[in-house]
Design a protein around this motif. Structure first.
Motif, mmCIF file in Angstrom:
data_model
loop_
_atom_site.group_PDB
_atom_site.id
_atom_site.type_symbol
_atom_site.label_atom_id
_atom_site.label_comp_id
_atom_site.label_asym_id
_atom_site.label_seq_id
_atom_site.Cartn_x
_atom_site.Cartn_y
_atom_site.Cartn_z
ATOM 1 N N PRO A 1 7.722 26.506 8.017
ATOM 2 C CA PRO A 1 7.188 25.198 7.611
ATOM 3 C C PRO A 1 6.862 25.175 6.126
ATOM 4 C CG PRO A 1 6.131 25.975 9.617
ATOM 5 C CD PRO A 1 6.934 27.127 9.087
ATOM 6 N N SER A 2 7.283 24.120 5.442
ATOM 7 C CA SER A 2 7.026 24.054 4.002
ATOM 8 C C SER A 2 6.934 22.611 3.538
ATOM 9 C CB SER A 2 8.135 24.777 3.219
ATOM 10 O OG SER A 2 9.389 24.166 3.452
ATOM 11 N N VAL A 3 6.193 22.428 2.456
ATOM 12 C CA VAL A 3 6.081 21.139 1.771
ATOM 13 C C VAL A 3 6.319 21.388 0.288
ATOM 14 C CG1 VAL A 3 4.447 20.231 3.470
ATOM 15 C CG2 VAL A 3 3.587 21.343 1.400
ATOM 16 N N ALA A 4 6.617 20.327 -0.457
ATOM 17 C CA ALA A 4 6.873 20.527 -1.883
ATOM 18 C C ALA A 4 6.844 19.198 -2.623
ATOM 19 C CB ALA A 4 8.242 21.184 -2.098
ATOM 20 N N VAL A 5 6.572 19.264 -3.909
ATOM 21 C CA VAL A 5 6.891 18.180 -4.831
ATOM 22 C C VAL A 5 7.761 18.793 -5.928
ATOM 23 C CG1 VAL A 5 4.861 16.753 -4.394
ATOM 24 C CG2 VAL A 5 4.764 18.519 -6.150
ATOM 25 N N THR A 6 8.761 18.063 -6.356
ATOM 26 C CA THR A 6 9.634 18.565 -7.404
ATOM 27 C C THR A 6 9.095 18.154 -8.768
ATOM 28 O OG1 THR A 6 11.045 16.600 -7.424
ATOM 29 C CG2 THR A 6 11.627 18.362 -5.873
ATOM 30 N N ASP A 7 9.633 18.762 -9.812
ATOM 31 C CA ASP A 7 9.313 18.320 -11.164
ATOM 32 C C ASP A 7 9.831 16.905 -11.372
ATOM 33 O OD1 ASP A 7 8.138 20.739 -11.837
ATOM 34 O OD2 ASP A 7 9.997 21.586 -12.650
ATOM 35 N N VAL A 8 9.206 16.188 -12.278
ATOM 36 C CA VAL A 8 9.670 14.850 -12.636
ATOM 37 C C VAL A 8 10.837 14.992 -13.603
ATOM 38 C CG1 VAL A 8 9.068 12.635 -13.686
ATOM 39 C CG2 VAL A 8 7.364 13.892 -12.339
ATOM 40 N N ARG A 9 11.978 14.466 -13.210
ATOM 41 C CA ARG A 9 13.162 14.491 -14.070
ATOM 42 C C ARG A 9 13.263 13.172 -14.824
ATOM 43 N NH1 ARG A 9 17.348 15.376 -9.472
ATOM 44 N NH2 ARG A 9 15.720 14.217 -8.395
ATOM 45 N N GLY B 1 0.803 -1.217 0.000
ATOM 46 C CA GLY B 1 0.000 0.000 0.000
ATOM 47 C C GLY B 1 0.829 1.256 0.000
ATOM 48 N N VAL B 2 1.924 1.267 0.754
ATOM 49 C CA VAL B 2 2.816 2.430 0.774
ATOM 50 C C VAL B 2 3.329 2.704 -0.636
ATOM 51 C CG1 VAL B 2 5.069 3.274 1.547
ATOM 52 C CG2 VAL B 2 3.515 2.200 3.185
ATOM 53 N N GLN B 3 3.803 1.658 -1.312
ATOM 54 C CA GLN B 3 4.299 1.873 -2.668
ATOM 55 C C GLN B 3 3.194 2.323 -3.605
ATOM 56 O OE1 GLN B 3 4.448 -0.850 -5.662
ATOM 57 N NE2 GLN B 3 6.605 -0.621 -6.230
ATOM 58 N N LEU B 4 2.016 1.710 -3.490
ATOM 59 C CA LEU B 4 0.927 2.045 -4.405
ATOM 60 C C LEU B 4 0.402 3.461 -4.190
ATOM 61 C CD1 LEU B 4 -1.076 -1.309 -4.572
ATOM 62 C CD2 LEU B 4 0.454 -0.323 -6.300
ATOM 63 N N PHE B 5 0.521 3.991 -2.976
ATOM 64 C CA PHE B 5 0.177 5.394 -2.773
ATOM 65 C C PHE B 5 1.033 6.264 -3.695
ATOM 66 C CE2 PHE B 5 1.505 9.400 -0.800
ATOM 67 C CZ PHE B 5 0.286 10.076 -0.787
ATOM 68 N N PHE B 6 2.325 5.953 -3.774
ATOM 69 C CA PHE B 6 3.210 6.753 -4.618
ATOM 70 C C PHE B 6 3.079 6.402 -6.101
ATOM 71 C CE2 PHE B 6 5.167 7.562 -0.503
ATOM 72 C CZ PHE B 6 5.308 8.939 -0.575
ATOM 73 N N VAL B 7 2.605 5.209 -6.419
ATOM 74 C CA VAL B 7 2.283 4.897 -7.813
ATOM 75 C C VAL B 7 1.151 5.808 -8.285
ATOM 76 C CG1 VAL B 7 1.355 3.131 -9.365
ATOM 77 C CG2 VAL B 7 3.106 2.511 -7.684
ATOM 78 N N LYS B 8 0.128 5.970 -7.444
ATOM 79 C CA LYS B 8 -0.976 6.879 -7.790
ATOM 80 C C LYS B 8 -0.476 8.314 -7.923
ATOM 81 C CE LYS B 8 -4.082 7.845 -4.598
ATOM 82 N NZ LYS B 8 -5.291 7.873 -3.733
ATOM 83 N N GLN B 9 0.337 8.750 -6.976
ATOM 84 C CA GLN B 9 0.899 10.091 -7.047
ATOM 85 C C GLN B 9 1.725 10.275 -8.325
ATOM 86 O OE1 GLN B 9 1.194 12.906 -4.874
ATOM 87 N NE2 GLN B 9 -0.477 12.167 -3.605
ATOM 88 N N PHE B 10 2.520 9.271 -8.645
ATOM 89 C CA PHE B 10 3.396 9.344 -9.822
ATOM 90 C C PHE B 10 2.553 9.457 -11.095
ATOM 91 C CE2 PHE B 10 7.920 7.695 -10.834
ATOM 92 C CZ PHE B 10 8.051 8.622 -11.853
ATOM 93 N N GLY B 11 1.505 8.644 -11.185
ATOM 94 C CA GLY B 11 0.645 8.704 -12.362
ATOM 95 C C GLY B 11 0.048 10.087 -12.563
ATOM 96 N N CYS B 12 -0.374 10.705 -11.469
ATOM 97 C CA CYS B 12 -0.916 12.067 -11.566
ATOM 98 C C CYS B 12 0.150 13.051 -12.025
ATOM 99 C CB CYS B 12 -1.496 12.496 -10.213
ATOM 100 S SG CYS B 12 -3.008 11.621 -9.744
ATOM 101 N N ARG B 13 1.381 12.890 -11.555
ATOM 102 C CA ARG B 13 2.471 13.781 -11.966
ATOM 103 C C ARG B 13 2.773 13.622 -13.460
ATOM 104 N NH1 ARG B 13 5.777 15.768 -8.574
ATOM 105 N NH2 ARG B 13 5.634 17.456 -10.070
ATOM 106 N N VAL B 14 2.691 12.383 -13.949
ATOM 107 C CA VAL B 14 2.916 12.122 -15.371
ATOM 108 C C VAL B 14 1.860 12.823 -16.217
ATOM 109 C CG1 VAL B 14 2.826 10.307 -17.139
ATOM 110 C CG2 VAL B 14 4.165 9.956 -15.051
ATOM 111 N N ILE B 15 0.595 12.734 -15.797
ATOM 112 C CA ILE B 15 -0.490 13.402 -16.518
ATOM 113 C C ILE B 15 -0.300 14.914 -16.488
ATOM 114 C CG2 ILE B 15 -2.975 13.847 -16.571
ATOM 115 C CD1 ILE B 15 -2.305 11.026 -17.426
#
Length: 230
Positions: free
Chosen positions: A166-174, A114-128
């Motif tokens: 306090p800050s949060v971030a996601v980086t661009d997909v390289r 489940g931990v990995q699949l959470f990031f699979v979902k996140q990754f798919g959204c970043r790709v789109i």
């Protein structure tokens, strides 16, 4: 736009940073305790609720996938994330952390997948979002079958510096691409000092990079947090 996971009507959106991570890190987000959000679509946007539109990815998924199909994956990450965020100052460089201790009586195999699949979902959204030329069939298949993705790896890190605010971030997909072939894609998910590097290595070419990465199939029930990684 259809849901990239199942193909149904895309009537929902995934949080760019999970709402439970935002709440854990910032506390309740309200009119009295707002946060500011920066993205390609929004600049210095005042946000007064965790349900606010700017906090969600423009990539579309359906409510079934977002609220039912991936709910257990979200909860698996939420439990691990809370532990890491609450103990980040105490975690020593590369010390192993037992996932069995965190998930207690839960099915450990389902939890780590489940931990990995959470990031699979996140990754798919970043790709789109980024219109990145990655075929998402294997991503959606893993989520639909609730089985780990063979080529998605996670590396957990701790930033050395104490944040000035306090800050949060996601980086661009390289990406690294030759012709039409994706060799590597990676990005970071950051909440305070906690960093998760998400790596897609479909050909398993980057063994040195993967050395400090975690995968539910190969590394299972322990993770390590590496100092100064981002």
């Amino acid at each position: 736009m259809n849901c990239w996971i199942c193909g149904e009507d895309g009537d929902s959106g995934e949080h760019t940073i999970k709402s439970s991570d935002l709440k854990e890190y910032f506390g309740e987000v309200t009119e009295e305790n707002p946060i500011f959000w920066f993205s390609k679509e929004y600049s210095n946007k005042l946000v007064k609720s965790l349900k606010s539109k700017p906090l969600k990815s423009p990539a579309r998924i359906c409510q079934t996938c977002n609220n039912t199909r991936t709910q257990s994956h979200d909860r698996s990450w939420e439990k691990l994330s809370k532990y890491l965020l609450r103990n980040i100052h105490l975690i020593k460089d590369s010390s192993p952390i037992s996932l069995r201790d965190i998930y207690n009586d839960e099915d450990i195999n389902l939890a780590v997948t489940g931990v990995q699949l959470f990031f699979v979902k996140q990754f798919g959204c970043r790709v789109i979002e980024g219109d990145i030329p990655i075929n998402l069939d294997s991503f959606s298949k893993a989520i639909l079958k609730s089985s780990f993705h063979e080529h998605i790896y996670l590396a957990f890190g701790k930033l050395n510096h104490e944040e000035n605010f306090p800050s949060v971030a996601v980086t661009d997909v390289r990406t690294q691409i030759i012709g039409e072939t994706i060799l590597l894609a990676q990005w970071n998910y950051i909440v305070g000092q906690l960093v998760v590097r998400v790596v897609y290595d479909p050909l398993k070419r980057y063994k040195k990079l993967l050395r400090n990465c975690w995968h539910p199939k190969n590394h299972g029930y322990k993770i390590k947090i590496y100092q100064g990684k981002a």
